[in-house]
Design a protein around this motif. Sequence first.
Motif, short mmCIF file in Angstrom:
data_model
loop_
_atom_site.label_atom_id
_atom_site.label_comp_id
_atom_site.label_asym_id
_atom_site.label_seq_id
_atom_site.Cartn_x
_atom_site.Cartn_y
_atom_site.Cartn_z
N LEU A 51 0.83 -1.20 0.00
CA LEU A 51 0.00 0.00 0.00
C LEU A 51 0.86 1.25 0.00
CD1 LEU A 51 -2.89 -1.06 2.42
CD2 LEU A 51 -3.00 -0.72 -0.06
N LEU A 52 2.03 1.21 0.64
CA LEU A 52 2.93 2.36 0.57
C LEU A 52 3.54 2.48 -0.81
CD1 LEU A 52 2.58 2.58 3.64
CD2 LEU A 52 4.98 3.28 3.73
N ALA A 53 3.79 1.35 -1.46
CA ALA A 53 4.29 1.40 -2.84
C ALA A 53 3.26 2.07 -3.73
CB ALA A 53 4.59 -0.01 -3.34
N ARG A 54 1.98 1.78 -3.51
CA ARG A 54 0.93 2.43 -4.30
C ARG A 54 0.88 3.92 -4.00
NH1 ARG A 54 -5.69 1.33 -4.41
NH2 ARG A 54 -6.12 3.16 -5.72
N MET A 55 1.01 4.31 -2.73
CA MET A 55 1.03 5.73 -2.38
C MET A 55 2.16 6.45 -3.11
SD MET A 55 0.35 5.50 1.73
CE MET A 55 -1.09 4.65 2.38
N ALA A 56 3.32 5.82 -3.16
CA ALA A 56 4.45 6.42 -3.85
C ALA A 56 4.15 6.60 -5.33
CB ALA A 56 5.69 5.55 -3.67
N GLU A 57 3.59 5.57 -5.96
CA GLU A 57 3.31 5.62 -7.39
C GLU A 57 2.25 6.67 -7.72
OE1 GLU A 57 2.29 1.79 -8.82
OE2 GLU A 57 4.28 0.94 -8.49
N GLU A 58 1.31 6.92 -6.80
CA GLU A 58 0.22 7.85 -7.08
C GLU A 58 0.48 9.25 -6.53
OE1 GLU A 58 -3.41 5.93 -5.83
OE2 GLU A 58 -3.11 4.26 -7.22
N GLY A 59 1.68 9.48 -6.00
CA GLY A 59 2.09 10.83 -5.64
C GLY A 59 1.67 11.34 -4.29
N HIS A 60 1.26 10.46 -3.40
CA HIS A 60 0.87 10.88 -2.06
C HIS A 60 2.11 11.03 -1.17
CE1 HIS A 60 -3.26 10.22 -3.19
NE2 HIS A 60 -2.96 8.98 -3.56
N VAL A 61 1.98 11.81 -0.12
CA VAL A 61 3.07 12.02 0.83
C VAL A 61 2.84 11.12 2.04
CG1 VAL A 61 4.12 13.68 2.42
CG2 VAL A 61 3.56 14.36 0.08
N VAL A 62 3.88 10.43 2.46
CA VAL A 62 3.79 9.55 3.62
C VAL A 62 4.59 10.13 4.77
CG1 VAL A 62 4.43 7.29 4.54
CG2 VAL A 62 3.35 7.46 2.29
N GLY A 63 3.95 10.27 5.94
CA GLY A 63 4.60 10.79 7.12
C GLY A 63 4.70 9.73 8.21
N ASN A 64 5.52 10.03 9.21
CA ASN A 64 5.80 9.12 10.33
C ASN A 64 4.81 9.36 11.46
OD1 ASN A 64 7.00 8.05 12.75
ND2 ASN A 64 8.99 8.05 11.75
N HIS A 65 4.12 8.30 11.91
CA HIS A 65 3.16 8.40 13.01
C HIS A 65 3.54 7.42 14.13
CE1 HIS A 65 -0.46 10.01 14.65
NE2 HIS A 65 -1.21 8.92 14.53
N THR A 66 4.84 7.13 14.24
CA THR A 66 5.44 6.20 15.19
C THR A 66 5.15 4.75 14.81
OG1 THR A 66 3.64 6.00 16.82
CG2 THR A 66 5.17 7.88 17.06
N TRP A 67 5.78 3.84 15.52
CA TRP A 67 5.64 2.42 15.21
C TRP A 67 4.34 1.83 15.76
CZ3 TRP A 67 8.54 -0.67 12.10
CH2 TRP A 67 8.24 -2.04 12.13
N SER A 68 4.05 2.13 17.03
CA SER A 68 2.92 1.46 17.69
C SER A 68 1.87 2.40 18.25
CB SER A 68 3.44 0.56 18.82
OG SER A 68 4.12 1.33 19.81
N HIS A 69 1.92 3.68 17.87
CA HIS A 69 0.93 4.67 18.30
C HIS A 69 0.89 4.85 19.82
CE1 HIS A 69 -2.86 6.99 18.24
NE2 HIS A 69 -2.60 7.19 16.95
N PRO A 70 2.03 5.04 20.48
CA PRO A 70 2.01 5.25 21.93
C PRO A 70 1.83 6.72 22.28
CG PRO A 70 4.25 5.23 21.18
CD PRO A 70 3.40 5.03 19.94
N LEU A 71 1.60 6.99 23.55
CA LEU A 71 1.60 8.35 24.05
C LEU A 71 3.05 8.71 24.34
CD1 LEU A 71 -0.32 10.67 24.86
CD2 LEU A 71 -0.30 9.74 27.18
N LEU A 72 3.63 9.54 23.49
CA LEU A 72 5.06 9.81 23.56
C LEU A 72 5.47 10.47 24.87
CD1 LEU A 72 5.87 11.06 19.94
CD2 LEU A 72 6.06 8.75 20.90
#
Length: 277
Positions: free
Chosen positions: A134-155
């Motif tokens: 799904l990230l490969a598809r995002m790359a091919e279709e021009g979307h931007v991918v950001g970092n939301h941490t590995w496991s979604h903890p309260l930092l």
Amino acid sequence: MKKDQLLTRRRVLLAGAGAAGAAATAGVFAAVTGGGPTGTVPAAGPQVRRPLNSSAYRLQPLTGYGPPHAAPRRTLVRRAPLLRFSGRGRHMVLTFDDGPDPRYTPAVLDTLAKYDVRAMFFVCGGMVADNRELLARMAEEGHVVGNHTWSHPLLTRLTRRGIRSEMERTCDVIEDAYGERPEWFRAPYGAWNRTAFRLGAELGMESLAWTVDTLDWTTPGTRSIVRRVENGAAPGVVVLSHDAGGDRSQSVRALRRYLPELLDAGYHVSVPRRHYE
């Protein structure tokens, strides 16, 4: 698909999209701090809806998806995340958190593709590990991918070492699946602290929050989500939605309704580009 092939296809995509975006867009989003915009951003309020030709839906990124190759990649350490963007034109940014989820993310991508719109996806590394395609598809279709941490903890409850691990592991898996390291970071629950800002900057990421919260994670109903987006629509706003983390069928249905309405109202839905110090 091999990683070198993905990188080659992405470079071709970025080159074409950057040229189209530069020709089609009069202004550039300028990042602003959480305390308020440095440029002029029109106030939110009722917008005059006007029909657009179908060709106007073919929206491109503003001036490309990344910094000029010659720009120094130094990221400012902030005290508050960015909340919105300023600049000329009726531009908005759609963001989706917590994915990718094979139950909902493909439907979100299908809707964005239907209207040739780019969005931002703040992904969790643990989800990426099982859904790299799904990230490969995002790359091919021009979307931007950001970092939301590995496991979604309260930092704010983690040690410095724990925060770095959450960020760094996610940067690595994004680079492997998407083809590039992320340039944007969003803290789970919007809970930043000084360590998160500093480590994010050290990893080359800018911190982005949001202007309009759809509250779709509460499953308030499709109509309620649509109404929140429409009422909050204004130049420069960043809309928060989710494509994972629970039942996101309402979020998918809402996107199908409000996206064409935003475009008909004259909004340009696109992705920001980074400004480096």
